[in-house]
Each structure stands twice: as C-alpha cells, then as structure tokens.
Enzyme design. Structure first.
Site, PDB file in Angstrom:
ATOM      1  N   LYS A  90      19.185  33.059  46.782  1.00  0.00           N
ATOM      2  CA  LYS A  90      19.736  33.748  45.621  1.00  0.00           C
ATOM      3  C   LYS A  90      18.825  34.923  45.312  1.00  0.00           C
ATOM      4  O   LYS A  90      17.631  34.889  45.659  1.00  0.00           O
ATOM      5  CB  LYS A  90      19.753  32.781  44.410  1.00  0.00           C
ATOM      6  CG  LYS A  90      20.724  33.143  43.334  1.00  0.00           C
ATOM      7  CD  LYS A  90      22.121  32.617  43.590  1.00  0.00           C
ATOM      8  CE  LYS A  90      23.088  33.087  42.543  1.00  0.00           C
ATOM      9  NZ  LYS A  90      24.440  32.589  42.734  1.00  0.00           N
ATOM     10  N   GLY A 190      40.232  27.484  30.791  1.00  0.00           N
ATOM     11  CA  GLY A 190      39.893  28.743  31.467  1.00  0.00           C
ATOM     12  C   GLY A 190      40.885  29.027  32.567  1.00  0.00           C
ATOM     13  O   GLY A 190      40.854  28.395  33.622  1.00  0.00           O
ATOM     14  N   VAL A 191      41.804  29.966  32.272  1.00  0.00           N
ATOM     15  CA  VAL A 191      42.820  30.273  33.301  1.00  0.00           C
ATOM     16  C   VAL A 191      42.603  31.700  33.819  1.00  0.00           C
ATOM     17  O   VAL A 191      43.452  32.569  33.725  1.00  0.00           O
ATOM     18  CB  VAL A 191      44.268  30.047  32.792  1.00  0.00           C
ATOM     19  CG1 VAL A 191      44.608  28.590  32.843  1.00  0.00           C
ATOM     20  CG2 VAL A 191      44.478  30.599  31.380  1.00  0.00           C
ATOM     21  N   GLY A 192      41.390  31.902  34.357  1.00  0.00           N
ATOM     22  CA  GLY A 192      41.052  33.177  34.988  1.00  0.00           C
ATOM     23  C   GLY A 192      41.429  33.116  36.459  1.00  0.00           C
ATOM     24  O   GLY A 192      42.470  32.574  36.830  1.00  0.00           O
ATOM     25  N   HIS A 193      40.547  33.638  37.292  1.00  0.00           N
ATOM     26  CA  HIS A 193      40.849  33.694  38.731  1.00  0.00           C
ATOM     27  C   HIS A 193      41.145  32.314  39.314  1.00  0.00           C
ATOM     28  O   HIS A 193      42.205  32.084  39.880  1.00  0.00           O
ATOM     29  CB  HIS A 193      39.674  34.320  39.481  1.00  0.00           C
ATOM     30  CG  HIS A 193      39.565  35.784  39.261  1.00  0.00           C
ATOM     31  ND1 HIS A 193      38.745  36.336  38.315  1.00  0.00           N
ATOM     32  CD2 HIS A 193      40.190  36.816  39.859  1.00  0.00           C
ATOM     33  CE1 HIS A 193      38.874  37.644  38.342  1.00  0.00           C
ATOM     34  NE2 HIS A 193      39.751  37.968  39.265  1.00  0.00           N
ATOM     35  N   VAL A 194      40.205  31.386  39.159  1.00  0.00           N
ATOM     36  CA  VAL A 194      40.374  30.071  39.782  1.00  0.00           C
ATOM     37  C   VAL A 194      41.394  29.226  39.015  1.00  0.00           C
ATOM     38  O   VAL A 194      42.306  28.634  39.609  1.00  0.00           O
ATOM     39  CB  VAL A 194      39.025  29.313  39.859  1.00  0.00           C
ATOM     40  CG1 VAL A 194      39.212  27.958  40.532  1.00  0.00           C
ATOM     41  CG2 VAL A 194      37.989  30.128  40.596  1.00  0.00           C
TER      42      VAL A 194
END
Ligand code: NAD
Length: 365
Positions: A90, A190-194
C-alpha cells in the site's frame, strides 16, 4: 541491552515494521513537487505487493505510517485468502487531495514506484482518481486498475458485487442449509458502485430488497430500475427486522451501538473494515450467533479483477475466481466452527497458513 530489549523500548519505523513482519518500507520525499509519501511492502511470498495509493491529510507522519502498515498487511491477507499470486502493499501520499495534488507530484510518485522494479504495483484508493493514475502510469508500468481505454480492466465494482453475492449465498447455506436468497429480507446499506450491482443480483433472485443511502438520487436511481425495492431511511435500518444486513457504504458499522440493535441472521457486504474493533466486535458477533462473512474475503472481487489485469487474463477469469468466494466463505465458516473462533480470525489464519505453506515451497529446490 539485547536486540530484543531495544525492539521493545523503541517505537521507530523499524520496530513498527517488525510487529507484523513487514518486509520493506520506502519513504519518498521530493522538495520541488512537495511529495511526501510512504510505500509499505508487507509480504511478497505469493507475488508482487499490490495495493492502492491513498492521499490523505494525516495529522502526523506517525499516523500515516501506522495506516500504511495496517493497510498493506490487510492486502496480503486479502490476496492470500482469495488464492491469488499477489503479495500485500500500500502507499500513502501525505497531503490534501483537493489542494495539493499536481501532475508533477503524481508523476514524481510514479518514479518512486518505478524504482521498486515491480516489487510494488499501485492502484487507485481514497483521494486518488483515474486521471491521477494515468499520470502515475506515464512514469511507471507498475500500475493497475487503469481505464479500459488504456488497456486496463476498468471498473472493478461488478466483480466485487458478484463476489459479495456469492459470499451471501454461502452464508445462507450455512444458516439455513440452502443457498437460495428468494424471499429473504435483505437490507443493502449504500447503493453506490458495488451496492447497486449487488441489488441487481438480489432482485433477480427474488429477494425482498431494502435499500439505504444518504443520497436521494442514488435511492431514486435504484427505485427507477427496480420498483419492488423498498427504502429505509437513516439509521432506522438498525432497528428493522431483516434476514441479511449488507454493509456496502463505510467501514466501522459493526460497533457497540449497532450490534445492540441489529436484528438479522447474517452480515455480508462489500464495505472494508466493517468491525469497528476486530477482536472486540468479532467476538460479540460470534457470541450473538450471527453469521459474519468476513469483509475482505467477500469483497476480494475488486482485487481479483486487477489481478486478472496484471496476469493478462480477462473478465471471464475474474468472474470465475469471484465465484469461488462461495467455497472460500464456506471453508472459513468450517474453520471457525471447528476452532470455536470468530470468522474474522479463521480468515486471518487461513491467509497466514497459505503464505507460510507457499514460502516453504519457494524455499525448496
Ligand atoms: P461508492 O462510494 O460508490 O458507494 C458508497 C455508497 O454509500 C454511496 O452511494 C454513498 O452515498 C453511500 N453512503 C455513504 N455513507 C453512508 C451512510 N452513512 N449510510 C448509508 N449510505 C452511505 O463506493 P463503492 O465503490 O460502492 O464501495 C462501497 C464499499 O465497498 C466501500 O467501503 C469500499 O471501500 C468497499 N469496496 C469496494 C470495492 C469496489 O470494487 N468498488 C472493492 C472492495 C471494497
């Protein structure tokens, strides 16, 4: 004073590295561009250390070091459990991503990544955009997750969502003896990308899907696509009777307060670091008899996707590997039951065992 006593009484970078056996940490400085970055390579037994670059206004250099050491170790474990030939790494750039980021700074960072000769492969993370990675890519080929137009694997979210869906089916099998999600009440936070791709899979399987998000436009986009989906606002979510809670927003949602309120049988979602305190809340989840599919096991689809880019494989390979998250999740439940330990610990042990066993093979002639 013996070497071990010195180790115990100092808290410098080398002592911190030895705590979790980090291989190498590179401190990068460039006065002209203002770049101050740290690259941490945790373990390269399985392959090159892969992990994103985060740009953040850390309160201190110590905080930045702590974060990069923690995150790079997490990447080693995620790759190991997913069965990938990748190590964990990282990078963090210290600074305000909105004010201090320039093309020169990103390209200078790219030069540092390049100086490691492929031992560390970088990607996007918090505070870093696709555009920034294109600039890093100008100085080094050791970058992944670049846009499809530049020959990369593009958005990893569909593969991540598919892996979470597989982990959820495995959790259902563990809890109800049958992996069907039809009729199960599932709350996606959370209904973002994933989260939005996950909802597609769940609706297709005729689950009773509820969604929760802080942005109304995200909610409306899902409602337009799937009229059957219901909405729960704010943290009323934690008081809802449900079969499955799917955290797909931020980390830390499994904490003292939420675990007191949650009424579900299974926790399985994409968010990273769901357990606010791994050992404390992992134990509480187990004692409450909840099935917890460890976050880094079920959200490994994103890493699988970039691995397929590095290894020169396509999306079909990535989906096949993501499908295998089903079997890996079941194996972790088995290990947790037989050892009477929380599932997060079973996953960590599985990762450590794979790294150790492959290290042994690498040593043999
Ligand atoms: P995203 O930013 O696209 O979506 C997150 C969604 O959560 C947004 O719609 C946001 O409005 C919503 N949200 C934020 N705070 C919330 C809150 N308090 N309550 C309810 N909703 C809230 O992010 P993403 O790419 O979909 O990733 C989701 C999670 O999965 C993150 O934790 C991420 O680190 C993790 N993850 C993502 C991937 C990937 O491939 N994108 C891979 C591994 C892990």
């Amino acid at each position: 004073m013996t070497a071990n006593e010195t180790k115990a009484t100092t808290n410098g970078p080398l002592s911190q590295m030895s705590l979790n056996d980090h291989e190498q940490v590179v401190f990068c400085n460039d006065n002209t561009t203002g770049l101050k970055a740290i690259i941490a390579i945790h373990n390269t037994t399985l392959g090159p250390a892969l992990g994103g670059t985060r740009m953040w206004s850390y309160a201190s250099e110590g905080e930045a070091l702590h974060d990069v050491l923690r995150l790079s170790r997490g990447m080693s474990y995620k790759a190991a459990v997913a069965g990938l030939n990748l190590g964990g790494g990282k990078a963090v750039i210290i600074g305000d991503a909105r004010k201090e980021k320039t093309e020169a700074l990103m390209r200078r960072f790219g030069k540092f990544v390049n100086s490691l000769g492929g031992k560390y492969i970088t990607a996007e993370d918090v505070g870093i955009s696709t555009r920034d990675m294109e600039q890093v890519f100008m100085e080094t080929k050791h970058v992944t997750g670049i846009p499809e137009a530049l020959g990369g694997s593009g958005d990893p979210s569909p593969v991540t969502a598919y892996g979470v869906y597989m982990g959820m089916k495995a959790s259902a099998k563990e809890r109800w003896g049958n992996d069907s999600l039809a009729g199960k009440k599932i709350v996606v936070q959370g209904v973002g990308h994933v989260g939005s791709y996950l909802v597609d899979h769940l609706v297709k399987e005729e689950a009773k899907v509820w969604i929760n998000d802080i942005y109304e436009d995200r909610i409306q986009a899902i409602k337009t696509k799937h009229a059957s989906v219901e909405v729960v606002a704010g943290d009323a979510l934690y008081d809802l009777d449900m079969d499955i809670y799917a955290p797909c927003a931020l980390g830390g949602t499994l904490n003292d307060e939420s675990l007191n309120r949650l009424k579900c049988s299974i926790i399985c979602g994409a968010a990273n670091n769901q357990l606010a305190n791994e050992s404390v809340h992992g134990e509480i989840v187990m004692k409450k008899g909840l099935i917890y599919a460890p976050d880094y096991v079920v959200n490994a689809g994103g890493l699988i996707n970039v691995y397929s880019e590095v290894a020169g494989f396509g999306r079909d390979y990535a989906n096949l590997q993501a499908e295998n998250i089903y079997n890996t999740t079941l194996r972790i439940f088995e290990l947790a039951k037989s050892g009477n330990i929380p599932t997060y610990l079973a996953a960590n042990r599985l990762a450590e065992e794979r790294i150790q066993s492959i290290a042994h093979i690498r040593k043999s002639r």
